[in-house]
Design an enzyme around this catalytic site. Structure first.
Site, PDB file in Angstrom:
ATOM      1  CD  GLU A 142      12.887 122.792 -22.025  1.00  0.00           C
ATOM      2  OE1 GLU A 142      13.336 123.154 -23.123  1.00  0.00           O
ATOM      3  OE2 GLU A 142      13.366 123.141 -20.940  1.00  0.00           O
ATOM      4  CB  CYS A 145      12.242 120.723 -30.154  1.00  0.00           C
ATOM      5  SG  CYS A 145      13.544 120.084 -29.086  1.00  0.00           S
TER       6      CYS A 145
END
Ligand code: NAD
Length: 510
Positions: A245, A279
């Site tokens: 990720e 993010c």
């Protein structure tokens, strides 16, 4: 004094300590024992010894343990939030999102895991294997290594460990050396409920992270693209599977006819929650010409109203990781040098700690780092576009692909746009819903990642499949396609295949 990124090193190899400091004022919070890479091998041995019993007790017993852990998290939420806020320089609402999602994850996998892990029968579709019985079993990887980033330290370590524990794996988590304290507290919780010793932490930086990769049978990593590549390279040495990720540069598209008030509120929240250190935070906003000026006015007034601080009446905290201050500042300066206008913010904040004023930029374009590289800070660049087509083209003009948000005139237009965006998730008229809904998979396209977390795959990735094939009918001494090959047996086999694969009279050799 101007806020500075210059701080003494966190990792003190000589003393064997990690020094944890408050981003809000630079003061010292705690020292933690720094693991040596050799310690990681010993931790792995302990975890591997405990794992078979954890797998053997079955998913229902594991759910009981995880439900006890859930109760511990609920009972200790306030303390976890306090620690998470203090070590991250964050407003309490942000770590509260983490503790909330930890509980959501336990609830979702408590419901889903028994079905997902159940042995199931595969019914062959081909008559060629009609007599066979195939059973699909799932076995956990024995040792999962979870390496996390500092922006949501509890969620990105323990949150990823939870489905692995449901699956029956043992887990070694390595929190970021920047924010290890809330994770240490969560590890204490696992001990407090006297759960089996299948969850341990490794504390340190890159060297310790590398050792975790070497020891694990599966690596779950959250962090930057650069580190993700290193993890992938290191894991290649042992063909260890990884799920990555990574970073993002997520766009928000605002088109004519959208609810501009909601779009502006959402853009400010998406750009500045957790101080832009998300993010999937908005790092680019594309706004259609006809509504651009009004939208910019709405955003700027709201950003000017944001309250910086870490108290409960604050909105935006400090930057968690001091070097981030230089990255943010350099990108803003680069943009200004290339013609961008600063409508508010655009500078470090005087005083102790790592603070940057919430910033809105206009007159930006894709020649600027601020529109191409991950910023990970409190900056919202807004770009004027001619309409839907240009917005889509620019949104896709990036090496990243985590998520995107669309504000359009109606649902139909928004869904048409969503279908054309090169990202792992699109939130229509909203921010981060794909992540807060833990039933859904969350993963990046392009360089934003490999694999995903959440949903079914978030658990199944921690398992290996094993197919056990048996016969449903009595078997003779040999099958038709086994040795010895003879013309007669080949003809018989060929005839059977023709009958099954052929069409019309071709089935009978005509
Ligand atoms: P980072 O890559 O610097 O560090 C992440 C983790 O990797 C830390 O625990 C670090 O100690 C460890 N590490 C560093 N070098 C290593 C190595 N060579 N081998 C093994 N481990 C190593 O990232 P960061 O600065 O902590 O986090 C910010 C980044 O994380 C941003 O790019 C952000 O977009 C990304 N992120 C992504 C998601 C997502 O879900 N996609 C979520 C949060 C953060």
């Amino acid at each position: 004094m101007t806020a500075t990124s210059e701080q003494p090193p966190r990792l003190d190899d000589t003393a064997g300590l990690i020094h944890v400091r408050r981003p809000s004022d630079g003061t010292h919070i705690a020292d933690l024992l720094l693991h040596r890479p050799a310690d990681i091998a010993e931790t792995a041995i302990r975890l591997r010894a405990a794992q078979p019993e954890w797998e053997r007790i079955g998913v229902e017993s594991r759910i009981e343990w995880l439900q006890s852990y859930r109760q511990w998290i609920v009972d200790n939420t306030d303390r976890l939030i306090e620690i998470g806020a203090d070590e991250g320089g964050r407003v309490r609402n942000e770590p509260m999102l983490e503790t909330t999602l930890l509980v959501e994850l336990i609830d979702y996998y408590s419901r889903a895991a028994p079905k997902l892990l159940r042995t199931r029968r595969i019914r062959p579709g081909s008559p060629l294997v009609l007599g066979k019985k195939l059973m699909l079993h799932r076995h956990p990887y024995q040792l999962v290594g979870v390496i996390g980033a500092w922006n949501f330290p509890m969620l990105l370590t323990i949150g990823d460990a939870l489905p692995a524990l449901f699956a029956g794996a043992a887990v070694m988590v390595k929190p970021s050396e920047v924010t290890p304290l809330a994770v240490r507290e969560l590890l204490r919780g696992w001990e407090d409920i006297c759960a089996p010793p299948v969850l341990e932490a490794a504390y340190g930086g890159a060297a310790v992270g590398g050792a975790v990769v070497d020891e694990a049978d599966f690596v779950q990593f959250t962090g930057s693209v650069a580190t993700g590549k290193r993890i992938l390279e290191r894991a290649a040495a042992t063909i260890t599977p990884v799920s990555l990720e990574l970073g993002g540069k997520d766009p928000c598209l605002v088109l004519a006819g959208a609810n501009l008030e909601r779009a502006a509120n959402c853009a400010v929240y998406g750009g500045f929650s957790n101080n832009g250190q998300v993010c999937m935070g908005f790092e680019r906003v594309y706004v259609e010409d006809s509504v651009y000026d009004r939208f910019v006015d709405l955003v700027v007034s709201r950003v000017r109203a944001l309250r910086c601080g870490i108290g409960d009446d604050s909105d935006v905290g400090a930057l968690t990781f001091a070097p981030q201050l230089d990255i943010v500042d350099a990108q803003v300066r680069d943009a200004v040098a290339r013609g961008a206008r600063v409508l508010t913010g655009g500078h470090r904040v005087e005083g102790e700690g790592t603070w940057y004023a919430p910033t809105v930029l206009t007159d930006v374009d894709h020649s600027m780092a601020i529109m191409r590289e991950e910023t990970f800070g409190p900056v919202l660049p807004i770009m004027r576009v001619t309409g839907q087509e240009e917005a889509i083209r620019l949104a896709n003009d990036t090496e990243f692909g985590l998520s995107a948000t669309v504000f359009a005139e109606d649902k139909h237009q928004a869904e048409q746009i969503a279908a054309r965006l090169e990202v792992g998730a699109v939130n229509i008229g909203d921010f981060l819903i794909n992540m807060t809904c833990v039933d859904a998979p969350q993963g990046g396209w392009k360089r934003s990642g490999l694999g995903s977390r959440g949903g079914e795959y978030g658990l199944l990735k921690y398992t290996r499949t094993k197919v056990v094939a048996n016969s449903r009918i009595p078997t003779g001494d040999r099958e038709i396609n086994w040795f010895p090959y003879t013309p007669a047996r080949r003809r018989a086999f060929r005839g059977a295949v023709r009958l099954i694969h052929g069409r019309g009279l071709g089935r009978f050799g005509f």
